[in-house]
Design an enzyme around this catalytic site. Structure first.
Site, PDB file in Angstrom:
ATOM      1  N   GLU A 170     -18.127  48.510  -0.866  1.00 40.17           N
ATOM      2  CA  GLU A 170     -16.666  48.405  -0.681  1.00 40.17           C
ATOM      3  C   GLU A 170     -16.225  47.057  -0.100  1.00 40.17           C
ATOM      4  O   GLU A 170     -15.095  46.896   0.331  1.00 40.17           O
ATOM      5  CB  GLU A 170     -16.168  49.557   0.213  1.00 40.17           C
ATOM      6  CG  GLU A 170     -15.535  50.714  -0.521  1.00 40.17           C
ATOM      7  CD  GLU A 170     -16.478  51.553  -1.382  1.00 40.17           C
ATOM      8  OE1 GLU A 170     -17.720  51.323  -1.357  1.00 40.17           O
ATOM      9  OE2 GLU A 170     -15.986  52.408  -2.118  1.00 40.17           O
ATOM     10  N   TYR A 172     -17.403  45.507   2.615  1.00 36.43           N
ATOM     11  CA  TYR A 172     -17.556  45.348   4.068  1.00 36.43           C
ATOM     12  C   TYR A 172     -18.745  44.411   4.362  1.00 36.43           C
ATOM     13  O   TYR A 172     -19.386  43.882   3.452  1.00 36.43           O
ATOM     14  CB  TYR A 172     -17.759  46.720   4.717  1.00 36.43           C
ATOM     15  CG  TYR A 172     -16.529  47.606   4.664  1.00 36.43           C
ATOM     16  CD1 TYR A 172     -15.346  47.232   5.306  1.00 36.43           C
ATOM     17  CD2 TYR A 172     -16.545  48.822   3.982  1.00 36.43           C
ATOM     18  CE1 TYR A 172     -14.218  48.053   5.266  1.00 36.43           C
ATOM     19  CE2 TYR A 172     -15.421  49.646   3.935  1.00 36.43           C
ATOM     20  CZ  TYR A 172     -14.255  49.255   4.580  1.00 36.43           C
ATOM     21  OH  TYR A 172     -13.144  50.054   4.539  1.00 36.43           O
ATOM     22  N   ARG A 220     -25.406  53.383   1.204  1.00 37.47           N
ATOM     23  CA  ARG A 220     -24.307  53.347   0.215  1.00 37.47           C
ATOM     24  C   ARG A 220     -24.353  51.980  -0.451  1.00 37.47           C
ATOM     25  O   ARG A 220     -24.059  50.949   0.170  1.00 37.47           O
ATOM     26  CB  ARG A 220     -22.980  53.568   0.951  1.00 37.47           C
ATOM     27  CG  ARG A 220     -21.755  53.550   0.068  1.00 37.47           C
ATOM     28  CD  ARG A 220     -21.317  54.936  -0.312  1.00 37.47           C
ATOM     29  NE  ARG A 220     -20.073  54.902  -1.056  1.00 37.47           N
ATOM     30  CZ  ARG A 220     -18.895  55.211  -0.550  1.00 37.47           C
ATOM     31  NH1 ARG A 220     -18.785  55.589   0.713  1.00 37.47           N
ATOM     32  NH2 ARG A 220     -17.817  55.177  -1.301  1.00 37.47           N
ATOM     33  N   HIS A 258     -12.668  46.648  -1.667  1.00 39.79           N
ATOM     34  CA  HIS A 258     -11.251  46.971  -1.409  1.00 39.79           C
ATOM     35  C   HIS A 258     -10.328  45.936  -2.038  1.00 39.79           C
ATOM     36  O   HIS A 258      -9.191  46.240  -2.375  1.00 39.79           O
ATOM     37  CB  HIS A 258     -10.981  47.072   0.084  1.00 39.79           C
ATOM     38  CG  HIS A 258     -11.498  48.356   0.673  1.00 39.79           C
ATOM     39  ND1 HIS A 258     -11.281  49.583   0.087  1.00 39.79           N
ATOM     40  CD2 HIS A 258     -12.237  48.606   1.771  1.00 39.79           C
ATOM     41  CE1 HIS A 258     -11.847  50.526   0.797  1.00 39.79           C
ATOM     42  NE2 HIS A 258     -12.446  49.968   1.827  1.00 39.79           N
ATOM     43  N   ARG A 261      -9.002  44.513  -7.980  1.00 40.48           N
ATOM     44  CA  ARG A 261      -7.687  44.864  -8.526  1.00 40.48           C
ATOM     45  C   ARG A 261      -7.820  45.849  -9.679  1.00 40.48           C
ATOM     46  O   ARG A 261      -7.160  45.758 -10.706  1.00 40.48           O
ATOM     47  CB  ARG A 261      -6.933  43.596  -8.956  1.00 40.48           C
ATOM     48  CG  ARG A 261      -6.481  42.676  -7.820  1.00 40.48           C
ATOM     49  CD  ARG A 261      -5.445  43.301  -6.884  1.00 40.48           C
ATOM     50  NE  ARG A 261      -6.041  44.107  -5.820  1.00 40.48           N
ATOM     51  CZ  ARG A 261      -5.362  44.799  -4.910  1.00 40.48           C
ATOM     52  NH1 ARG A 261      -4.065  44.818  -4.936  1.00 40.48           N
ATOM     53  NH2 ARG A 261      -5.974  45.496  -3.987  1.00 40.48           N
ATOM     54  N   GLN A 345      -1.340  60.187  -1.147  1.00 39.30           N
ATOM     55  CA  GLN A 345      -0.101  60.103  -0.376  1.00 39.30           C
ATOM     56  C   GLN A 345      -0.234  60.520   1.092  1.00 39.30           C
ATOM     57  O   GLN A 345       0.327  59.870   1.959  1.00 39.30           O
ATOM     58  CB  GLN A 345       0.990  60.939  -1.046  1.00 39.30           C
ATOM     59  CG  GLN A 345       1.713  60.158  -2.130  1.00 39.30           C
ATOM     60  CD  GLN A 345       2.713  61.008  -2.875  1.00 39.30           C
ATOM     61  OE1 GLN A 345       2.516  61.333  -4.032  1.00 39.30           O
ATOM     62  NE2 GLN A 345       3.784  61.376  -2.217  1.00 39.30           N
ATOM     63  N   GLN A 416       9.686  70.469 -10.200  1.00 39.54           N
ATOM     64  CA  GLN A 416       9.502  69.049 -10.540  1.00 39.54           C
ATOM     65  C   GLN A 416       8.063  68.728 -10.961  1.00 39.54           C
ATOM     66  O   GLN A 416       7.830  67.739 -11.655  1.00 39.54           O
ATOM     67  CB  GLN A 416       9.872  68.178  -9.329  1.00 39.54           C
ATOM     68  CG  GLN A 416      11.321  68.280  -8.892  1.00 39.54           C
ATOM     69  CD  GLN A 416      12.255  67.401  -9.717  1.00 39.54           C
ATOM     70  OE1 GLN A 416      11.975  66.255  -9.994  1.00 39.54           O
ATOM     71  NE2 GLN A 416      13.379  67.974 -10.124  1.00 39.54           N
TER      72      GLN A 416
HETATM   73  P1  NAP Z   1      14.384  57.243  -5.162  1.00 41.20           P
HETATM   74  O1  NAP Z   1      13.047  56.827  -4.751  1.00 41.20           O
HETATM   75  O2  NAP Z   1      15.382  57.567  -4.118  1.00 41.20           O
HETATM   76  O3  NAP Z   1      14.987  56.067  -6.094  1.00 41.20           O
HETATM   77  C1  NAP Z   1      16.259  56.138  -6.609  1.00 41.20           C
HETATM   78  C2  NAP Z   1      16.583  54.849  -7.352  1.00 41.20           C
HETATM   79  O4  NAP Z   1      17.845  54.974  -7.925  1.00 41.20           O
HETATM   80  C3  NAP Z   1      16.586  53.647  -6.467  1.00 41.20           C
HETATM   81  O5  NAP Z   1      15.881  52.625  -7.134  1.00 41.20           O
HETATM   82  C4  NAP Z   1      18.054  53.318  -6.300  1.00 41.20           C
HETATM   83  O6  NAP Z   1      18.178  51.915  -6.333  1.00 41.20           O
HETATM   84  C5  NAP Z   1      18.710  53.933  -7.511  1.00 41.20           C
HETATM   85  N1  NAP Z   1      20.023  54.523  -7.244  1.00 41.20           N
HETATM   86  C6  NAP Z   1      20.375  55.326  -6.212  1.00 41.20           C
HETATM   87  N2  NAP Z   1      21.653  55.712  -6.340  1.00 41.20           N
HETATM   88  C7  NAP Z   1      22.127  55.158  -7.465  1.00 41.20           C
HETATM   89  C8  NAP Z   1      23.366  55.179  -8.130  1.00 41.20           C
HETATM   90  N3  NAP Z   1      24.386  55.874  -7.644  1.00 41.20           N
HETATM   91  N4  NAP Z   1      23.496  54.482  -9.266  1.00 41.20           N
HETATM   92  C9  NAP Z   1      22.459  53.777  -9.766  1.00 41.20           C
HETATM   93  N5  NAP Z   1      21.257  53.722  -9.178  1.00 41.20           N
HETATM   94  C10 NAP Z   1      21.086  54.395  -8.039  1.00 41.20           C
HETATM   95  O7  NAP Z   1      14.333  58.500  -6.106  1.00 41.20           O
HETATM   96  P2  NAP Z   1      13.329  58.923  -7.260  1.00 41.20           P
HETATM   97  O8  NAP Z   1      12.771  57.775  -7.993  1.00 41.20           O
HETATM   98  O9  NAP Z   1      14.093  59.930  -8.026  1.00 41.20           O
HETATM   99  O10 NAP Z   1      12.182  59.635  -6.480  1.00 41.20           O
HETATM  100  C11 NAP Z   1      12.424  60.833  -5.745  1.00 41.20           C
HETATM  101  C12 NAP Z   1      11.317  61.088  -4.768  1.00 41.20           C
HETATM  102  O11 NAP Z   1      10.121  61.401  -5.463  1.00 41.20           O
HETATM  103  C13 NAP Z   1      11.052  59.868  -3.931  1.00 41.20           C
HETATM  104  O12 NAP Z   1      10.938  60.227  -2.596  1.00 41.20           O
HETATM  105  C14 NAP Z   1       9.753  59.381  -4.426  1.00 41.20           C
HETATM  106  O13 NAP Z   1       8.953  58.855  -3.371  1.00 41.20           O
HETATM  107  C15 NAP Z   1       9.071  60.618  -5.000  1.00 41.20           C
HETATM  108  N6  NAP Z   1       8.189  60.207  -6.094  1.00 41.20           N
HETATM  109  C16 NAP Z   1       7.044  59.581  -5.794  1.00 41.20           C
HETATM  110  C17 NAP Z   1       6.216  59.153  -6.797  1.00 41.20           C
HETATM  111  C18 NAP Z   1       4.921  58.472  -6.488  1.00 41.20           C
HETATM  112  O14 NAP Z   1       4.308  57.936  -7.357  1.00 41.20           O
HETATM  113  N7  NAP Z   1       4.455  58.466  -5.273  1.00 41.20           N
HETATM  114  C19 NAP Z   1       6.544  59.352  -8.107  1.00 41.20           C
HETATM  115  C20 NAP Z   1       7.732  59.997  -8.399  1.00 41.20           C
HETATM  116  C21 NAP Z   1       8.562  60.408  -7.369  1.00 41.20           C
HETATM  117  P3  NAP Z   1      19.523  51.129  -5.963  1.00 41.20           P
HETATM  118  O15 NAP Z   1      20.333  52.041  -5.103  1.00 41.20           O
HETATM  119  O16 NAP Z   1      19.043  49.891  -5.287  1.00 41.20           O
HETATM  120  O17 NAP Z   1      20.178  50.834  -7.267  1.00 41.20           O
HETATM  121 FE1  SF4 Z   2      -5.296  62.899  -0.598  1.00 38.44          FE
HETATM  122 FE2  SF4 Z   2      -4.620  65.459  -0.725  1.00 38.44          FE
HETATM  123 FE3  SF4 Z   2      -3.570  63.697  -2.456  1.00 38.44          FE
HETATM  124 FE4  SF4 Z   2      -6.136  64.446  -2.615  1.00 38.44          FE
HETATM  125  S1  SF4 Z   2      -4.333  65.736  -2.931  1.00 38.44           S
HETATM  126  S2  SF4 Z   2      -5.371  62.392  -2.754  1.00 38.44           S
HETATM  127  S3  SF4 Z   2      -6.671  64.641  -0.457  1.00 38.44           S
HETATM  128  S4  SF4 Z   2      -3.267  63.730  -0.233  1.00 38.44           S
END
Ligand code: NAP
Ligand code: SF4
Length: 666
Positions: A170, A172, A220, A258, A261, A345, A416
């Site tokens: 990794e 290290y 490892r 780590h 890329r 996450q 969702q």
């Molecule tokens: P979000 O993260 O809150 O993003 C919303 C986006 O819409 C922002 O880019 C915002 O940018 C834009 N926005 C907000 N209000 C708006 C408006 N009235 N008009 C136009 N643009 C607007 O929401 P999301 O993408 O729906 O995600 C929802 C949740 O799911 C989040 O907490 C996210 O972390 C989670 N999620 C995570 C992952 C992951 O890979 N970890 C994947 C999917 C979802 P501006 O306001 O700057 O325009």
């Molecule tokens: Fe980490 Fe749990 Fe997501 Fe697996 S499911 S990657 S252990 S947070």
């Protein structure tokens, strides 16, 4: 109790080292939890590992523990270098042994990755992912570090560990000695490959000499560095053979530094995708080999062993997700396993933010001794909504003894997650739905899909949990009512035949997911080829030219706010999404103003004041969500959770955790 070990005969076969026999071939891989540095953390850690031992993991390897002060991963990081450091470890080893398990401590010297100004390395060359310039160790410093590894191993044995794992991968310290790019020394610790390997080999042989033959010594080995100047395959083989001669009992696989890329463990990595690497070393050494990375089901582990890819399989995150992974496998209950979805996450993203790790699908992880669920025996409880928070609440209340009915107005459970699982590389979300469905059935939850809850229906229940989720936020500009404007829900549900020219409104997690979904044609060669992994293992470092091309779709993403597009994505996975979309030709604009949508296309004003018109076939709105709460529903004892409570910053981690919190206190 039934025993279905014949379902997974290779996985369930004991592994005998003569002085120690492991009950199966499941190794709980090393993973830092953050409890190592918490006040009172060792007691919680003891409970955490004890649950995994009770769940029948064959061998547990702890998170990395430094052999000295300069090797800690970050300031205040855990180390075992003084006799008084043993105390916390003793409670961990005792708890594991009381459950019939075995545990080895990983000794990890972070080298130039140590996030402190006192970091050291073979040569004073800064890592691209670190802000600190390491100090080059003097020859005496190298000797002292070897002695520190040996002393740490000795203290580990005194603290009750069954063995140690020497972290040689990794990127290290040990890895830094092996690679010519990071080791430019001219003394006996640098030079050709054999000289660069002297440091790890001295560590292994001196530990063996000091501790005798009856102590498990795992090495490892970085089998695929995935960085320029990494080892070539003949060097990997030579080092493995020398490690065996030096006295190791087993070799574990390390994939990628780590700073590489290339994703190595995130959810888009195919299950067991790197088993071909360990497989190539099989037969080249006489000691057992462990394969690793993105194994999360007993079926895939069994297949890897049956195919002769390895002698044992390591899984770290899947053991966070389900402490009983091994026991459920032995009992033929793999459908009951809470499967790790590889999201990072709540585990790695927490650790990298210096928070205690947990698990998105199992919020109890690392909180085993602090979660308190009072009995709800025979209480009649209704849960409204069958998304992640509703399913979690229904299951947790049922486990607490309540008689639970879940109402879901659509035709299926999952909410969702049913959309998320459409994203290439996110299919694992279907496992979480399967887990909840299986356990709700087992706990007697009455699931009513296709039924809209009403105040009348709810009146007969003592308690109601409202988990009705979110609605997509509307986007309103002149022309936003045109037919080419669609919601991400329609796109991911397959209801729209999306054209070639696409504008994406919003750059949150869902905006990125949709962009990924729409440009996946660019990765036609598959994961390894797209990311430039040399599967033939001919090239140094295991690198090849990426076959990823630009997508045939012209996709542009927009956000109104200034700042980095995708800056809010996961700490350990955001770079993967940003890199992927960039390479596929997706264009991103921050700081824009939406002007109008008309026959010419989408008109926006860019951050520098210039106007831009993007001709579009479709505009996909990914502008976040608002809570969905049916106003007509009422009940005197109704608790609102998940997106229905607050859609701001909602993610699956919070949704599932709030399901548990609706009945438990932490
Ligand atoms: P979000 O993260 O809150 O993003 C919303 C986006 O819409 C922002 O880019 C915002 O940018 C834009 N926005 C907000 N209000 C708006 C408006 N009235 N008009 C136009 N643009 C607007 O929401 P999301 O993408 O729906 O995600 C929802 C949740 O799911 C989040 O907490 C996210 O972390 C989670 N999620 C995570 C992952 C992951 O890979 N970890 C994947 C999917 C979802 P501006 O306001 O700057 O325009
Ligand atoms: Fe980490 Fe749990 Fe997501 Fe697996 S499911 S990657 S252990 S947070």
């Amino acid at each position: 109790m039934s025993d279905h070990s014949s379902l997974y005969p290779n996985l369930m076969r004991p592994l005998d080292f003569g002085f120690l026999t492991l009950r199966n071939r499941i190794l709980m891989g090393s993973m830092h939890t953050g409890l190592e540095e918490e006040r009172g953390g060792h007691e919680r850690l003891a409970r955490f590992y004890a649950e995994r031992a009770r769940g029948e993991a064959g061998l547990i390897v702890t998170g990395g523990i430094s052999p000295n002060l300069e090797g800690v991963v970050a300031w205040g990081g855990a180390r075992l270098s003084m006799p008084w450091h043993k105390r916390g470890h003793e409670s961990v080893t005792r708890a594991v042994h009381e459950e019939g398990g075995h545990i080895a401590m990983q000794i990890l010297h972070a080298g130039r990755y140590a996030y402190t100004p006192f970091c050291v390395a073979p040569s004073s060359i800064k890592s691209p992912i670190s802000k600190f310039q390491p100090r080059a160790l003097s020859a005496r410093g190298v000797e002292r570090n070897i002695r520190d590894f040996v002393r740490s191993a000795k203290l580990a044995r005194e603290a009750g560990y069954d063995g140690v794992e020497i972290m040689g991968s990794e990127g290290y310290l040990i890895n830094e000695f092996i690679a010519s790019e990071t080791n430019q020394r001219t003394d006996r610790w640098g030079g050709d490959f054999d000289r660069r390997c002297r440091f790890p080999l001295e560590i292994v042989s001196r530990i063996r000499e000091e501790l005798g033959p009856d102590f498990l010594l795992i090495y490892r080995l970085s089998m695929l560095d995935l960085v320029h100047g990494g080892s070539d395959w003949s060097e990997v083989e030579r080092l493995a053979q020398a490690v065996e001669v030096a006295g190791a009992n087993m070799i574990n696989t390390g994939i990628g530094w780590h700073e590489a890329r290339i994703p190595t463990i995130a959810t888009m990595v195919p299950r067991g995708g790197f088993r071909f690497v360990t497989s190539k070393l099989m037969g080249k050494v006489g000691i057992p080999l462990v394969t690793t990375n993105r194994f999360n089901t007993p079926e895939d582990c069994e297949q890897a062993l049956a195919d002769g890819c390895a002698d044992m399989v390591s899984m770290a995150r899947p053991m966070l997700a389900d402490p009983e992974f091994a026991r459920k496998s032995r009992q033929g209950r793999s459908d009951e396993i809470n499967t790790c979805i590889g999201c990072n996450q709540a585990c790695l993203d927490h650790v990298f933010s210096r928070k205690v790790a947990s698990c998105l699908v199992n919020p109890r992880a690392c909180h085993e001794s602090t979660v308190n669920v009072p009995s709800q025996k025979d209480r009649a409880v209704a849960v409204v909504g069958g998304g992640p928070s509703g399913m979690s609440a229904a299951l947790e209340w049922a486990r607490a003894g309540a008689k639970v009915t879940l109402f879901e107005r659509s035709g299926r459970l999952g909410g969702q997650f049913n959309l998320a699982k459409q994203i290439p590389g996110k299919q694992e979300f279907s496992e979480t739905i399967r887990y909840f469905e299986t356990h709700m059935a087992k706990e007697g939850v009455k699931v009513q899909v296709g039924v809209e809850a009403t105040t009348e229906l709810l009146a007969s229940f003592e308690h109601v949990i409202l988990a009705t989720g979110v609605s997509p936020r509307a986007w309103q500009i002149p022309g936003s009512d045109r037919p080419e404007v669609v919601s991400y829900v329609d796109v991911l549900a397959g209801r729209v035949d999306v054209g070639r020219r696409v504008a994406i409104i919003g750059t949150g997690g869902i905006g990125f997911d949709v962009a990924d979904y729409l440009t996946h044609d660019a990765d036609a060669g598959g994961f390894m080829a797209s990311w430039g992994v040399d599967e033939s293992l001919v090239n140094r470092g295991g690198l090849a030219k990426s076959t990823r091309s630009k997508s045939y779709r012209e996709v542009v993403m927009y956000q109104r706010s200034e700042g980095k597009v995708g800056g809010g994505l996961g700490k350990t996975t955001g770079w993967i999404h940003r890199t992927t979309l960039k390479q596929r030709g997706v264009v991103q604009h921050a700081g824009i103003t939406y002007d109008r949508l008309d026959d010419e296309g989408l008109h926006v004003t860019l951050s520098d004041g210039t106007s831009l018109v993007q001709p579009v076939d479709h505009v996909v709105v990914c502008a976040g969500q608002t809570p969905y709460r049916p106003q007509a529903l009422s009940h005197p004892r109704m608790v609102v959770i998940g997106g229905a409570l607050n859609a701001q910053g909602l993610d699956a981690q919070r949704a599932i955790r709030e399901g548990l919190e609706s009945v438990a206190s932490f």
